[in-house]
Design an enzyme around this catalytic site. Sequence first.
Site, mmCIF file in Angstrom:
data_model
loop_
_atom_site.group_PDB
_atom_site.id
_atom_site.type_symbol
_atom_site.label_atom_id
_atom_site.label_comp_id
_atom_site.label_asym_id
_atom_site.label_seq_id
_atom_site.Cartn_x
_atom_site.Cartn_y
_atom_site.Cartn_z
ATOM 1 N N PHE A 141 31.072 32.245 50.456
ATOM 2 C CA PHE A 141 31.680 33.574 50.579
ATOM 3 C C PHE A 141 31.224 34.537 49.490
ATOM 4 C CE2 PHE A 141 34.663 30.901 48.169
ATOM 5 C CZ PHE A 141 34.925 31.690 47.042
ATOM 6 N N THR A 157 45.664 33.060 47.916
ATOM 7 C CA THR A 157 44.381 33.701 48.212
ATOM 8 C C THR A 157 44.256 34.057 49.697
ATOM 9 O OG1 THR A 157 43.388 32.413 46.426
ATOM 10 C CG2 THR A 157 41.871 33.384 48.038
ATOM 11 N N ASN A 194 42.054 40.541 50.696
ATOM 12 C CA ASN A 194 43.437 40.228 50.322
ATOM 13 C C ASN A 194 44.031 41.197 49.287
ATOM 14 O OD1 ASN A 194 42.019 39.395 48.123
ATOM 15 N ND2 ASN A 194 42.390 37.195 48.409
ATOM 16 N N GLU A 238 37.348 39.578 31.834
ATOM 17 C CA GLU A 238 37.361 40.598 32.886
ATOM 18 C C GLU A 238 37.726 41.977 32.330
ATOM 19 O OE1 GLU A 238 40.047 38.905 35.747
ATOM 20 O OE2 GLU A 238 38.627 37.309 36.293
ATOM 21 N N ARG A 281 49.961 39.987 49.007
ATOM 22 C CA ARG A 281 49.040 39.537 50.055
ATOM 23 C C ARG A 281 49.794 39.124 51.320
ATOM 24 N NH1 ARG A 281 45.378 35.959 45.832
ATOM 25 N NH2 ARG A 281 43.800 37.539 45.345
ATOM 26 N N LYS A 308 41.574 46.096 45.635
ATOM 27 C CA LYS A 308 40.266 45.964 46.278
ATOM 28 C C LYS A 308 40.039 47.082 47.303
ATOM 29 C CE LYS A 308 40.275 40.932 45.643
ATOM 30 N NZ LYS A 308 40.017 39.625 46.294
ATOM 31 N N TYR A 331 32.487 38.084 39.251
ATOM 32 C CA TYR A 331 32.640 36.925 40.133
ATOM 33 C C TYR A 331 31.624 35.818 39.836
ATOM 34 C CZ TYR A 331 36.199 39.137 43.093
ATOM 35 O OH TYR A 331 37.358 39.698 43.578
ATOM 36 N N HIS A 352 43.077 41.620 43.197
ATOM 37 C CA HIS A 352 42.601 40.567 42.293
ATOM 38 C C HIS A 352 43.530 40.533 41.092
ATOM 39 C CE1 HIS A 352 40.067 38.298 39.505
ATOM 40 N NE2 HIS A 352 40.436 39.195 38.610
#
Length: 143
Positions: free
Chosen positions: A62, A96, A121, A135, A107, A14, A54, A124
Amino acid sequence: MVAVTTERSLVLVKPDGFRRGLTGEVIGRIESKGYTLVALDVFTPDRERLALHYAEHEGKPFYEPLVEFMSSGPVTGIVIEGQRCIEGFRALAGATDPTAALPGTIRGDLGRDWGEKVQQNIVHGSDSPESAAREIGIWFPGL
Ligand code: DAT
Ligand code: MG
């Protein structure tokens, strides 16, 4: 003949991971675990791609902060391969919430709470074979 049970998963480093220079660290952990890299590219994802990725979270508190955060800078997309790599990468990634994620996980070792509306975090990872196929189709349609 041994049954072919190998599987693929989509990993994203990310924007927080990219900005902090942790892309190589994440790739190193994937390689050290023994999974194979199948495809890798750097993206600056637009809202449209993130909305697809998502979709399951649309409407959650969120969601907007998540899409905003994920479009805030480069993201490295990686397709990995290996027996049970979906479960295996989720274990490498950890929980998470980066505060609760155990030391030893990506993480847990590299992430923390920054007091934002969305948890940043680092990574993914697809959570099921169905999610992985969906995905991978979003990020690497040629595969
Ligand atoms: P994961 O990435 O562990 O599969 P998820 O799919 O439930 O978690 O959520 C996607 C991302 O959204 C997650 O990595 C961080 C953020 N997130 C999830 N739940 C959250 C919450 N309750 N508060 C803030 N951010 C959250
Ligand atoms: Mg998820």
